[in-house]
Write an enzyme that holds these catalytic residues in place. Structure first.
Site, short mmCIF file in Angstrom:
data_model
loop_
_atom_site.label_atom_id
_atom_site.label_comp_id
_atom_site.label_asym_id
_atom_site.label_seq_id
_atom_site.Cartn_x
_atom_site.Cartn_y
_atom_site.Cartn_z
N SER A 171 3.50 -5.74 -0.75
CA SER A 171 2.21 -5.14 -0.41
C SER A 171 2.24 -4.21 0.80
CB SER A 171 1.16 -6.24 -0.16
OG SER A 171 0.76 -6.80 -1.39
N LYS A 208 0.72 -0.94 0.08
CA LYS A 208 -0.70 -0.61 0.24
C LYS A 208 -0.95 0.27 1.46
CE LYS A 208 -2.55 -4.76 -2.04
NZ LYS A 208 -1.37 -5.60 -2.28
N SER A 246 -5.00 -7.73 1.58
CA SER A 246 -4.03 -7.44 0.52
C SER A 246 -4.59 -7.73 -0.87
CB SER A 246 -2.74 -8.25 0.74
OG SER A 246 -1.62 -7.49 0.41
N LYS A 256 0.42 -4.54 8.36
CA LYS A 256 0.35 -4.86 6.93
C LYS A 256 1.41 -5.88 6.60
CE LYS A 256 -1.42 -4.71 2.97
NZ LYS A 256 -1.13 -6.17 2.94
#
Length: 343
Positions: A128, A131, A185, A290
């Site tokens: 992720s 993202k 997420s 993140k």
């Protein structure tokens, strides 16, 4: 600059099943002289892992299940499967801080001086962390952030089969979709963002790869907007470039570092929390972050943080254990505070 390889300690754990046995006494309720003779009760024996954690177990007494609590400790269990990094032998690397991440890269944001590195050139699945590029493409496209986007069956995860709190038919603004995709997420939100890009999902992925090339991310490739595919890959050096580019946008900084956010996709409201517990830790000053996880990638984390008055970008890939990437960040932070490496 510190450059080391490390010996990762991959713990293979099994639940211990000792010989301890728990038996529950029969009910001692008094009986009248006319009551049927008390039958011999065979108590069901159960085994449990010895230790100090309270564990609930059911036993049979007079044919009825009774819930009892017994102190027990389960041995640590291996939650993570071997990753692509393990397959490439990165788990045999060593480093002086005994990091649990197969890859680590720490850079002074202002000067680009490398402060710590370990396998920074290896291109690995990034889960992720993908993202972050998704958010960069969305923001730079200048799409209407108030436009309502609907979750459809096209956003169902057919790669890993994961679920989502966003039901089919749920509607949120593009801003809210971006918010929960970065902060929590949310996979369907990231999928919907890519699908609602001009030209659709294929054009969106093309834009992601074009942006990577523009940033000089030569070891990076994307195939989706949510990171569920192991084909989304990048090196730690490339991810520092991505963090620096995303950091230029206040909306990405804010959304990625919020600890909680409430959305209303129709019906009842949903409260989302951050996937990174460090954002609510007062000892950290985090400007962007993140997280990511799929089995092929291991546990991943990228962050921009202020440490000892210095803006630092740190990348941890292919970490083992749910909290190990956060612990590795803490080790780096303590090391920087202690050694204060000069520019």
């Amino acid at each position: 600059m510190v450059k080391f390889a490390r010996q990762a300690f991959v713990f293979s754990f099994a639940v211990l099943l000792p010989m301890s046995v728990l038996a529950v006494n029969a009910d001692n309720t008094s009986r009248s002289k006319h009551a049927a003779p008390k039958k011999h009760v065979v108590h069901k024996k159960i085994t449990y892992a010895a230790g100090t954690q309270p564990v609930k177990r059911y036993v049979l007494v007079h044919g009825k299940r009774r819930l009892v609590t017994q102190k027990a400790t389960l041995a640590p269990v291996a939650l993570d499967k071997p990753s692509f990094g393990d397959a490439e032998g990165l788990n045999h690397s060593k480093d002086p801080l005994s990091l649990q991440s197969n890859v680590a890269y720490v850079v002074d944001q202002a000067s680009s001086k490398v402060l710590f590195e370990k396998n920074p050139d290896v291109s690995l699945p990034i889960a992720s962390i993908t993202k972050l590029m998704t958010s960069l493409v969305v923001v730079e496209a200048n799409q209407d952030m108030n436009e309502e986007i609907e979750v459809t069956t096209d956003d169902i995860d057919k790669e890993k089969g994961t679920g989502s709190r966003l039901k089919i038919g749920a509607k949120l603004s593009r801003a809210d979709m971006l918010h929960i995709a970065l902060m929590s997420s949310e996979n369907r939100a990231a999928s919907a963002l890519g699908r609602n890009y001009p030209g659709g999902r294929e054009a969106f992925v093309s834009a992601m790869n074009a942006k990577a090339r523009q940033l000089g991310m030569t070891d990076t490739h994307y195939v989706d907007s949510n990171g569920l595919s192991s084909q989304n890959r990048a090196s730690a050096k490339d991810l520092v470039k991505l963090v620096n580019a995303a950091y230029q946008f206040p909306i990405i900084r804010q959304y990625s570092t919020d600890s909680k956010y409430v959305v209303n996709p129709g019906g009842s409201s949903l409260e989302y929390g951050s996937s990174n517990k460090l954002v609510s830790n007062p000892s950290w000053e985090i400007g962007l972050q993140k997280t990511g996880f799929i089995n092929e990638a291991g546990r991943c984390l990228v962050m921009q943080a202020m440490i000892e008055g210095r803006a630092v970008v740190m990348v941890f890939l292919d970490s083992k254990g749910k909290y190990s990437r956060l612990a590795d960040a803490g080790r780096i932070k303590k090391w920087l505070e202690t050694t204060k490496p000069q520019l």
